[in-house]
Design a protein around this motif. Structure first.
Motif, PDB file in Angstrom:
ATOM      1  N   SER A 142      28.981  13.568 -21.234  1.00  0.00           N
ATOM      2  CA  SER A 142      30.187  13.620 -22.072  1.00  0.00           C
ATOM      3  C   SER A 142      29.965  13.174 -23.517  1.00  0.00           C
ATOM      4  N   HIS A 194      29.363  26.205 -20.786  1.00  0.00           N
ATOM      5  CA  HIS A 194      30.749  26.182 -21.237  1.00  0.00           C
ATOM      6  C   HIS A 194      30.764  25.584 -22.637  1.00  0.00           C
ATOM      7  N   HIS A 205      28.376  20.069 -25.094  1.00  0.00           N
ATOM      8  CA  HIS A 205      27.423  21.100 -24.662  1.00  0.00           C
ATOM      9  C   HIS A 205      27.091  22.118 -25.759  1.00  0.00           C
ATOM     10  N   ASP A 210      29.094  21.619 -16.003  1.00  0.00           N
ATOM     11  CA  ASP A 210      30.050  20.580 -15.597  1.00  0.00           C
ATOM     12  C   ASP A 210      30.921  21.185 -14.502  1.00  0.00           C
ATOM     13  N   HIS A 222      24.043  14.153 -16.687  1.00  0.00           N
ATOM     14  CA  HIS A 222      25.439  14.053 -17.154  1.00  0.00           C
ATOM     15  C   HIS A 222      26.127  12.800 -16.611  1.00  0.00           C
TER      16      HIS A 222
HETATM   17 ZN    ZN Z   1      29.983  17.711 -20.308  1.00  0.00          ZN
END
Ligand code: ZN
Ligand code: ZN
Length: 255
Positions: free
Chosen positions: A11, A59, A64, A165, A222
């Motif tokens: 994140s 995504h 990202h 994710d 992650h």
């Molecule tokens: Zn992420």
């Protein structure tokens, strides 16, 4: 085929470990960068000419993709080594608009990437061939259009899967079926108890997905910088008795 972690912090970036970005390298063909989160572009320069790579996105959450404008500057304006032609860019359907806004001088404008990238959108389970790398996208459970990617080398036997994710997802298990290395997010840390569905996995969820998919090695990625890392790995270990690696920027995996 080789995968190098450019960054895999969850994140947000962490000291020494940027947010998500992965480099797939093969002999005698362009590389493929999977996600280009903030901080990963600097690490990409350590490993290779940044222009000699196709780029794909799981995504478009900020962690990202935010180094994409830096790549565009390098490709267009590097005095000695600008891009010599177009590479492929593949991602969710709205990628050109979303990323074009990041590079536009006009607050309401959209920079056109087509001078340096040929874009095409993912189509569920349609394998894309990027020179010697084959990638099959599987739609997974996240608040925005997101794909896990199964990665294979043309003519090779090795395989990777990158979860992107995702919350718990049968598509994720199919994407990872039997791969050598499963790079799976554990964004919720040790447990997903009390967390919203359809967003992230815990270490336990990642371990369960690895077991159900029959992967050889689980690489946990992650994980957010504030999470209890040891407890997250232990939760995965309770579900999966194969090899588990804690991902870190700079790690290299051969398949
Ligand atoms: Zn992420
Ligand atoms: Zn996300």
């Amino acid at each position: 085929m080789q995968l190098t972690i450019l960054g895999c912090s969850g994140s947000v970036g962490a000291p020494g470990n940027p947010a998500s970005g992965y480099l797939i390298s093969v002999d005698d063909a362009p590389s493929v960068v999977m996600d280009l989160g903030p901080g990963t572009f600097a690490n990409l320069q350590v490993h290779q000419d940044p222009t000699d790579a196709h780029v794909v996105f799981s995504h478009l959450h900020a962690d990202h993709c935010l180094d994409f404008p830096s790549l565009m500057v390098w490709r267009r304006f590097h005095p000695d080594a600008p891009s010599k032609g177009r590479n492929l860019c593949i991602g969710p359907a709205h990628t050109p608009v979303h990323l074009g806004r990041l590079s536009s001088d006009d607050p309401d404008g959209v920079d056109d990437m087509s001078d340096t990238f040929a874009f095409s959108p993912w189509s569920e389970r349609q394998t894309e061939i990027l020179d010697r790398v084959r990638i099959t996208p599987y739609r997974v459970a996240h608040p925005v259009e997101t794909y896990a990617m199964r990665v294979e080398e043309t003519g090779g036997t090795g395989s990777f899967c990158y979860s992107g994710d995702t919350g718990v997802s049968t598509n994720l298990v199919e994407a990872a079926r039997g791969v050598d290395y499963f790079f799976c997010e554990a964004g919720w840390g040790p447990t997903s108890e009390g967390r919203p569905e359809g967003m992230h996995l815990s270490g336990a969820d990642a371990g369960r997905a690895a077991r159900e998919a029959g992967v050889k090695t689980l690489v946990l990625v992650h994980i957010q910088p504030w999470a209890d890392v040891e407890a997250t790995v232990a939760a995965a270990r309770a579900e999966f008795d194969g090899e588990i690696v804690l991902g870190q920027a700079g790690m290299v995996f051969d398949a």
